[in-house]
Design a protein around this motif. Structure first.
Motif, short mmCIF file in Angstrom:
data_model
loop_
_atom_site.label_atom_id
_atom_site.label_comp_id
_atom_site.label_asym_id
_atom_site.label_seq_id
_atom_site.Cartn_x
_atom_site.Cartn_y
_atom_site.Cartn_z
N UNK A 152 -10.65 60.91 4.31
CA UNK A 152 -9.85 59.86 4.91
C UNK A 152 -10.57 58.51 4.74
N UNK A 153 -9.87 57.49 4.25
CA UNK A 153 -10.49 56.16 4.09
C UNK A 153 -10.94 55.59 5.44
N UNK A 154 -11.93 54.73 5.39
CA UNK A 154 -12.50 54.14 6.61
C UNK A 154 -11.44 53.43 7.45
N UNK A 155 -10.49 52.76 6.81
CA UNK A 155 -9.44 52.06 7.57
C UNK A 155 -8.63 53.04 8.42
N UNK A 156 -8.36 54.24 7.90
CA UNK A 156 -7.64 55.26 8.66
C UNK A 156 -8.51 55.76 9.81
#
Length: 55
Positions: free
Chosen positions: A36-40
Motif C-alpha cells: 500500500x502506498x504511503x498516502x493510503x
C-alpha cells in the motif's frame, strides 16, 4: 486490508446490515499485488481498529 461496517437504524438502534470487504493494492502496469502506498497508509491507518480489541 479488511474493512468491516455496520448500519444501525437510528430510531430503534437495530442493526440493519453488517458487511465486510477486502481491499488489495494492485500495480496497474503488471496487475500484481503491491504494498500500500504511503498516502493510503496515512489516510487509513488513523482509523484502524484492532478487531479482537473491539470484540
Amino acid at each position: 486490508m479488511e474493512r468491516r461496517f455496520q448500519l444501525v437504524r437510528e430510531r430503534d438502534g437495530a442493526t440493519v446490515l453488517r458487511g465486510r470487504w477486502d481491499l488489495v493494492c494492485i500495480e496497474l502496469s503488471s496487475g500484481r499485488p503491491r504494498r500500500m502506498p504511503q498516502a493510503f497508509l496515512d489516510a487509513y491507518m488513523t482509523v484502524v481498529v484492532d478487531a479482537q480489541a473491539a470484540s
